[in-house]
Design a protein around this motif. Structure first.
Motif, mmCIF file in Angstrom:
data_model
loop_
_atom_site.group_PDB
_atom_site.id
_atom_site.type_symbol
_atom_site.label_atom_id
_atom_site.label_comp_id
_atom_site.label_asym_id
_atom_site.label_seq_id
_atom_site.Cartn_x
_atom_site.Cartn_y
_atom_site.Cartn_z
ATOM 1 N N HIS A 38 97.706 -0.472 33.861
ATOM 2 C CA HIS A 38 96.854 -0.136 32.727
ATOM 3 C C HIS A 38 96.092 1.153 33.035
ATOM 4 C CE1 HIS A 38 97.245 -3.802 30.313
ATOM 5 N NE2 HIS A 38 97.409 -4.399 31.486
ATOM 6 N N ALA A 39 95.690 1.806 31.983
ATOM 7 C CA ALA A 39 94.842 2.994 32.106
ATOM 8 C C ALA A 39 93.726 2.882 31.076
ATOM 9 C CB ALA A 39 95.648 4.258 31.866
ATOM 10 N N SER A 40 92.580 3.432 31.432
ATOM 11 C CA SER A 40 91.442 3.527 30.513
ATOM 12 C C SER A 40 90.918 4.946 30.577
ATOM 13 C CB SER A 40 90.328 2.557 30.908
ATOM 14 O OG SER A 40 90.738 1.232 30.715
ATOM 15 N N VAL A 41 90.456 5.444 29.446
ATOM 16 C CA VAL A 41 89.937 6.812 29.393
ATOM 17 C C VAL A 41 88.606 6.866 28.651
ATOM 18 C CG1 VAL A 41 92.221 7.888 29.519
ATOM 19 C CG2 VAL A 41 91.218 7.427 27.310
ATOM 20 N N VAL A 42 87.790 7.829 29.067
ATOM 21 C CA VAL A 42 86.525 8.162 28.404
ATOM 22 C C VAL A 42 86.413 9.683 28.449
ATOM 23 C CG1 VAL A 42 84.021 7.980 28.445
ATOM 24 C CG2 VAL A 42 85.406 6.020 29.147
ATOM 25 N N VAL A 43 86.543 10.314 27.289
ATOM 26 C CA VAL A 43 86.464 11.775 27.220
ATOM 27 C C VAL A 43 85.046 12.155 26.793
ATOM 28 C CG1 VAL A 43 87.361 13.842 26.094
ATOM 29 C CG2 VAL A 43 88.915 11.969 26.702
ATOM 30 N N LEU A 48 82.937 18.397 29.306
ATOM 31 C CA LEU A 48 84.072 19.315 29.216
ATOM 32 C C LEU A 48 83.651 20.688 28.711
ATOM 33 C CD1 LEU A 48 86.832 16.907 27.948
ATOM 34 C CD2 LEU A 48 86.879 18.255 30.047
ATOM 35 N N ARG A 49 82.779 20.712 27.719
ATOM 36 C CA ARG A 49 82.323 22.010 27.191
ATOM 37 C C ARG A 49 81.471 22.769 28.202
ATOM 38 N NH1 ARG A 49 81.876 19.438 21.646
ATOM 39 N NH2 ARG A 49 83.738 20.243 20.615
ATOM 40 N N ALA A 50 80.878 22.062 29.153
ATOM 41 C CA ALA A 50 80.130 22.741 30.216
ATOM 42 C C ALA A 50 81.076 23.559 31.100
ATOM 43 C CB ALA A 50 79.358 21.728 31.063
ATOM 44 N N LEU A 51 82.313 23.112 31.219
ATOM 45 C CA LEU A 51 83.300 23.863 32.005
ATOM 46 C C LEU A 51 83.966 24.966 31.189
ATOM 47 C CD1 LEU A 51 85.210 21.153 34.064
ATOM 48 C CD2 LEU A 51 83.359 22.643 34.791
ATOM 49 N N ALA A 52 84.226 24.646 29.931
ATOM 50 C CA ALA A 52 84.915 25.614 29.073
ATOM 51 C C ALA A 52 84.483 25.352 27.633
ATOM 52 C CB ALA A 52 86.430 25.471 29.210
ATOM 53 N N VAL A 60 92.894 17.267 24.903
ATOM 54 C CA VAL A 60 92.513 16.434 26.046
ATOM 55 C C VAL A 60 92.624 14.955 25.669
ATOM 56 C CG1 VAL A 60 90.617 15.762 27.579
ATOM 57 C CG2 VAL A 60 91.033 18.189 27.092
ATOM 58 N N ARG A 61 92.048 14.591 24.522
ATOM 59 C CA ARG A 61 92.106 13.182 24.072
ATOM 60 C C ARG A 61 93.552 12.718 23.877
ATOM 61 N NH1 ARG A 61 87.550 14.632 20.776
ATOM 62 N NH2 ARG A 61 85.687 13.684 21.646
ATOM 63 N N THR A 62 94.344 13.548 23.249
ATOM 64 C CA THR A 62 95.741 13.193 22.995
ATOM 65 C C THR A 62 96.501 12.990 24.304
ATOM 66 O OG1 THR A 62 95.736 14.362 20.883
ATOM 67 C CG2 THR A 62 97.889 13.960 21.893
ATOM 68 N N SER A 63 96.308 13.890 25.248
ATOM 69 C CA SER A 63 96.992 13.779 26.537
ATOM 70 C C SER A 63 96.544 12.544 27.312
ATOM 71 C CB SER A 63 96.746 15.030 27.385
ATOM 72 O OG SER A 63 97.318 16.153 26.782
ATOM 73 N N ALA A 64 95.241 12.285 27.316
ATOM 74 C CA ALA A 64 94.715 11.125 28.033
ATOM 75 C C ALA A 64 95.183 9.827 27.378
ATOM 76 C CB ALA A 64 93.196 11.190 28.083
ATOM 77 N N GLU A 65 95.146 9.771 26.067
ATOM 78 C CA GLU A 65 95.587 8.563 25.354
ATOM 79 C C GLU A 65 97.089 8.339 25.509
ATOM 80 O OE1 GLU A 65 93.913 6.099 24.026
ATOM 81 O OE2 GLU A 65 91.982 7.054 24.401
ATOM 82 N N ALA A 66 97.859 9.401 25.706
ATOM 83 C CA ALA A 66 99.293 9.253 25.938
ATOM 84 C C ALA A 66 99.548 8.488 27.236
ATOM 85 C CB ALA A 66 99.970 10.624 25.975
ATOM 86 N N VAL A 67 98.700 8.683 28.230
ATOM 87 C CA VAL A 67 98.820 7.935 29.488
ATOM 88 C C VAL A 67 98.532 6.462 29.247
ATOM 89 C CG1 VAL A 67 97.890 7.655 31.817
ATOM 90 C CG2 VAL A 67 98.291 9.958 30.895
ATOM 91 N N LEU A 123 83.741 6.244 38.533
ATOM 92 C CA LEU A 123 84.388 7.552 38.728
ATOM 93 C C LEU A 123 84.469 8.432 37.490
ATOM 94 C CD1 LEU A 123 87.375 6.327 40.927
ATOM 95 C CD2 LEU A 123 85.203 7.308 41.697
ATOM 96 N N VAL A 124 84.327 7.838 36.303
ATOM 97 C CA VAL A 124 84.554 8.600 35.077
ATOM 98 C C VAL A 124 83.329 8.685 34.183
ATOM 99 C CG1 VAL A 124 85.957 8.755 32.982
ATOM 100 C CG2 VAL A 124 87.007 8.004 35.128
ATOM 101 N N ALA A 125 82.642 7.579 33.997
ATOM 102 C CA ALA A 125 81.509 7.559 33.072
ATOM 103 C C ALA A 125 80.476 8.627 33.435
ATOM 104 C CB ALA A 125 80.853 6.178 33.076
ATOM 105 N N PRO A 126 79.885 9.237 32.455
ATOM 106 C CA PRO A 126 78.860 10.271 32.734
ATOM 107 C C PRO A 126 77.716 9.676 33.557
ATOM 108 C CG PRO A 126 79.408 10.229 30.401
ATOM 109 C CD PRO A 126 80.087 9.051 31.026
ATOM 110 N N PRO A 127 77.170 10.471 34.475
ATOM 111 C CA PRO A 127 76.030 9.996 35.270
ATOM 112 C C PRO A 127 74.855 9.662 34.349
ATOM 113 C CG PRO A 127 76.797 12.142 36.042
ATOM 114 C CD PRO A 127 77.541 11.829 34.786
#
Length: 128
Positions: A38-43, A48-52, A60-67, A123-127
């Motif tokens: 199983h995989a779970s995602v939180v975008v 993300l906008r802080a980086l770019a 990003v959402r589409t790619s992550a949800e494809a997994v 590992l994923v959820a925002p601090p």
């Protein structure tokens, strides 16, 4: 309660491949003994906008949800060394795309669903 070996990889969004910076957006967990993949995602758009600032959040959402979807419909079983094992290997293979897997890590679990939720939180959820 019996414990079983598992493997996992973190999904990383890399909005600008040339910079190599990333934000964790998901976790893939595979437990062969329990035929669990199983995989779970939180975008998080803020991180993300802080980086770019011009990151394509839909991509990003589409790619992550494809997994996540790929984990829902594998063929075969882990014991046949096809299906789940093959799908996990394919999903964790290195790639240069907007969503990339981390190296594979291992652990033991009595409850892979609970472990996946814990890894996602840690590992994923925002601090907070």
């Amino acid at each position: 309660m019996s414990r079983h070996a598992f493997q996992y990889a973190v999904l990383r969004a890399v909005p600008r491949i040339d910079r190599g910076e990333f934000v964790n957006v998901g976790v893939i967990l595979y437990c062969q003994a329990l035929d669990y993949l199983h995989a779970s995602v939180v975008v998080d758009p803020v991180r993300l906008r802080a980086l770019a600032g011009d990151v394509d959040l839909d991509a990003v959402r589409t790619s992550a949800e494809a997994v996540v979807e790929a984990c829902r419909r594998p063929e075969g079983t882990a014991r046949e060394n096809t299906g789940l094992a093959h799908t996990f290997g394919r999903l964790t293979a290195p790639r240069s795309t907007v969503v990339q897997p981390s190296p594979v890590h291992a652990g033991v679990t009595a409850n892979p669903e609970h472990t996946l939720a814990g890894l996602l939180t840690r590992l994923v959820a925002p601090p907070r």
